[in-house]
Design an enzyme around this catalytic site. Structure first.
Site, PDB file in Angstrom:
ATOM      1  N   GLY A  67       0.758  -1.245   0.000  1.00  0.00           N
ATOM      2  CA  GLY A  67       0.000   0.000   0.000  1.00  0.00           C
ATOM      3  C   GLY A  67       0.782   1.284   0.000  1.00  0.00           C
ATOM      4  O   GLY A  67       0.214   2.363  -0.215  1.00  0.00           O
TER       5      GLY A  67
ATOM      6  N   GLU B 268       3.861  -6.727   1.824  1.00  0.00           N
ATOM      7  CA  GLU B 268       3.467  -7.090   0.454  1.00  0.00           C
ATOM      8  C   GLU B 268       3.477  -5.881  -0.473  1.00  0.00           C
ATOM      9  O   GLU B 268       2.461  -5.545  -1.071  1.00  0.00           O
ATOM     10  CB  GLU B 268       2.052  -7.683   0.473  1.00  0.00           C
ATOM     11  N   PRO B 269       4.614  -5.223  -0.624  1.00  0.00           N
ATOM     12  CA  PRO B 269       4.635  -4.036  -1.491  1.00  0.00           C
ATOM     13  C   PRO B 269       4.493  -4.416  -2.959  1.00  0.00           C
ATOM     14  O   PRO B 269       5.021  -5.433  -3.401  1.00  0.00           O
ATOM     15  CB  PRO B 269       6.022  -3.442  -1.230  1.00  0.00           C
TER      16      PRO B 269
ATOM     17  N   ARG C 198       3.109  -1.594  -5.791  1.00  0.00           N
ATOM     18  CA  ARG C 198       3.299  -0.323  -6.489  1.00  0.00           C
ATOM     19  C   ARG C 198       4.663   0.312  -6.181  1.00  0.00           C
ATOM     20  O   ARG C 198       5.352   0.775  -7.092  1.00  0.00           O
ATOM     21  CB  ARG C 198       2.200   0.654  -6.065  1.00  0.00           C
TER      22      ARG C 198
ATOM     23  N   TYR D 298      -9.231   5.370 -12.258  1.00  0.00           N
ATOM     24  CA  TYR D 298      -9.105   6.050 -10.958  1.00  0.00           C
ATOM     25  C   TYR D 298      -8.831   7.547 -11.105  1.00  0.00           C
ATOM     26  O   TYR D 298      -8.404   8.174 -10.148  1.00  0.00           O
ATOM     27  CB  TYR D 298      -7.927   5.500 -10.150  1.00  0.00           C
TER      28      TYR D 298
ATOM     29  N   CYS E 108     -12.844   4.488 -28.970  1.00  0.00           N
ATOM     30  CA  CYS E 108     -14.174   5.091 -29.013  1.00  0.00           C
ATOM     31  C   CYS E 108     -14.799   5.226 -27.645  1.00  0.00           C
ATOM     32  O   CYS E 108     -15.835   4.604 -27.377  1.00  0.00           O
ATOM     33  CB  CYS E 108     -15.075   4.173 -29.829  1.00  0.00           C
ATOM     34  N   GLU E 109     -14.200   5.963 -26.740  1.00  0.00           N
ATOM     35  CA  GLU E 109     -14.759   6.204 -25.415  1.00  0.00           C
ATOM     36  C   GLU E 109     -14.255   7.573 -24.982  1.00  0.00           C
ATOM     37  O   GLU E 109     -13.064   7.845 -25.115  1.00  0.00           O
ATOM     38  CB  GLU E 109     -14.221   5.199 -24.371  1.00  0.00           C
TER      39      GLU E 109
HETATM   40  C1  LIG Z   1      -2.806  -5.167  -4.147  1.00  0.00           C
HETATM   41  C2  LIG Z   1      -2.340  -5.779  -2.887  1.00  0.00           C
HETATM   42  C3  LIG Z   1      -1.090  -5.469  -2.379  1.00  0.00           C
HETATM   43  C4  LIG Z   1      -0.163  -4.456  -3.029  1.00  0.00           C
HETATM   44  O1  LIG Z   1      -0.595  -3.160  -2.900  1.00  0.00           O
HETATM   45  P1  LIG Z   1       0.323  -1.943  -3.401  1.00  0.00           P
HETATM   46  O2  LIG Z   1      -0.474  -0.753  -3.086  1.00  0.00           O
HETATM   47  O3  LIG Z   1       0.546  -2.135  -4.850  1.00  0.00           O
HETATM   48  O4  LIG Z   1       1.604  -2.011  -2.626  1.00  0.00           O
HETATM   49  C5  LIG Z   1      -0.679  -6.115  -1.234  1.00  0.00           C
HETATM   50  N1  LIG Z   1      -1.476  -7.008  -0.604  1.00  0.00           N
HETATM   51  C6  LIG Z   1      -2.701  -7.327  -1.070  1.00  0.00           C
HETATM   52  C7  LIG Z   1      -3.513  -8.323  -0.338  1.00  0.00           C
HETATM   53  C8  LIG Z   1      -3.179  -6.717  -2.213  1.00  0.00           C
HETATM   54  O5  LIG Z   1      -4.387  -7.028  -2.662  1.00  0.00           O
END
Ligand SMILES: *Cc1c(COP(=O)(O)O)cnc(C)c1O
Length: 410
Positions: free
Chosen positions: A236, A271-272, A274, A314, A340-341
């Site tokens: 996140g 869990e990075p 992005r 988004y 076409c949008e």
């Molecule tokens: C999408 C997701 C992430 C990664 O999120 P980022 O914002 O890309 O770091 C990590 N864990 C879970 C469960 C996700 O669904």
């Protein structure tokens, strides 16, 4: 890794205009150096007991995954297909975690047969299903409940996941009961607790807020004789898509979270996604036509919403820069694709130097949720992807052909 050499925008040591000419546009381009630097900023700051699982839904190209697997990364997966990709890329199954609110029986079976490390379980019914399938396969597995800590990060509503009333996880107030009820299942062991509160979060506070709530929940769970060994804090962390934004470093996230659990002897998973892939990749495209309509200027490019859907989906902002420095006067333009949008735009009201037909533009920071979210809408073949490493550039995905568009159709 973007830099100007004289008037030419380069990725590492390669001129983007030369990539455009060699591989055609539109084209995804990645910097190996940036990708590894981003991963190492997590890996080097986290300590031995922490597993960094790359969220592979952000970018699941085989070559990108292989680079990260070779660095010792784990993988955060959200489907059977992603588990397959990660195993193919060389990730150890013992470093694969698997989240998602709708895991099918087939996906669960596939994950169990491949002995992944842990399921991040999002409902009680899902846990029952995993237990049943594990029993059938005569195997055992480990899980963490994904809890929804009800925090509200300031980010786009489509990428908030840790607020009450979203489909994700189980409400944190139900967590203690969920863990106690889970004791009745003999083929699943409660090993951790998981939360992922959203994406593109530029403020550490909501992470800390979630961690404090989880700490309290763990202490209640452990009063009942269970032990929670792993704390999975999800992903996140945001990136600076615009110059006005500032992204916190992973080390800052770690210090805040580790501080919450000081003295507790826990193991951690992050869990990075992005923050590892986004600024390592960009979308290179060409101006096909220019026109004016209703007092506005338009640059029509050969990239479109099917190639990069984030602006459409988004209202995401990507900085867009010409690959040749220009002294021409600037005009305000919308950068749009051929689809076409009316939602097919890549940038709106951007001040760009007057460009000629055939000039190249770079849509920056498109390495996460870019190619991975692309489609062949309007029967536009999937783009090629190129990995730059110093002065060399390697094709890591071929562009689809028209014939590929008919693949599997009968
Ligand atoms: C999408 C997701 C992430 C990664 O999120 P980022 O914002 O890309 O770091 C990590 N864990 C879970 C469960 C996700 O669904």
């Amino acid at each position: 890794m973007l830099n100007f050499k004289r008037n030419d925008l380069c990725l590492e040591d390669v001129k983007l205009s030369s990539l455009a000419e060699k591989f055609q546009t539109a084209l995804y381009v990645y910097s190996k150096k940036q990708l590894l630097e981003n991963f190492r900023s997590y890996k080097d700051a986290c300590g031995k007991e922490t597993l960094i699982c790359f969220a592979c839904k952000t970018n699941s190209n085989a070559a990108i995954l292989k680079l990260l697997a070779n660095e010792g990364a784990g993988a955060d997966t959200t489907s059977g297909g992603e588990i397959f990709r990660c195993l193919s890329a060389g990730f150890s199954p013992s470093k694969i975690v698997y989240a998602g609110v709708g895991k099918t029986a087939e996906e669960i079976e596939y994950a169990l047969k491949n002995k992944i490390f842990m399921f991040n379980v999002e409902s009680f019914e899902e846990l029952a299903a995993i237990d049943k399938i594990a029993a059938k396969l005569k195997t055992k597995t480990r899980f963490a409940f994904r809890v929804n800590p009800d925090v509200d990060p300031s980010t786009h509503s489509y990428i908030k996941t840790g607020k009450k009333g979203t489909k994700f996880g189980i409400p944190i107030e139900d967590a203690v009961n969920a863990y106690l009820n889970a004791k009745k299942y003999k083929n699943v062991e409660a090993l951790g607790i998981h939360s992922h509160i959203g994406s593109q979060i530029l403020d550490i506070k909501p992470f800390k807020e979630a961690a404090l709530k989880i700490k309290k929940t763990i202490s209640e769970i452990e009063k009942n004789g269970l032990r929670i060994e792993y704390i999975n804090c999800g992903g996140g962390l945001g990136i600076a898509y615009q110059k006005s934004q500032k992204a916190p470093l992973p080390s800052k996230l770690f210090s805040e979270i580790f501080n919450v659990f000081k003295g507790e002897n826990r193991k951690f998973i992050f869990e990075p996604g992005r923050s590892i892939a986004a600024n390592a990749g960009h979308l290179l495209c060409k101006v096909i036509y220019r026109k004016k309509s209703g007092g506005k200027s338009f640059l029509i490019t050969d990239a479109a919403m099917n190639d990069l859907i984030r602006p459409t989906l988004y209202e995401a902002y990507h900085d867009i820069i010409p690959v040749k420095k220009s002294a021409a006067k600037k005009v305000k333009s919308d950068i749009v694709g051929p689809i076409c949008e009316s939602g097919d735009f890549l940038g709106k009201d951007r001040m760009l130097p007057v460009l000629a037909q055939g000039e190249y533009l770079l849509i920056t920071c498109a390495g996460a949720y870019g190619a991975a979210m692309s489609s062949q809408y309007n029967s536009r073949p999937m783009l090629a992807e190129v990995l730059v490493d110093g002065a060399s550039a390697k094709l890591i995905r071929k562009r689809n052909s028209y014939k590929d568009l008919l693949f599997n159709e009968m």
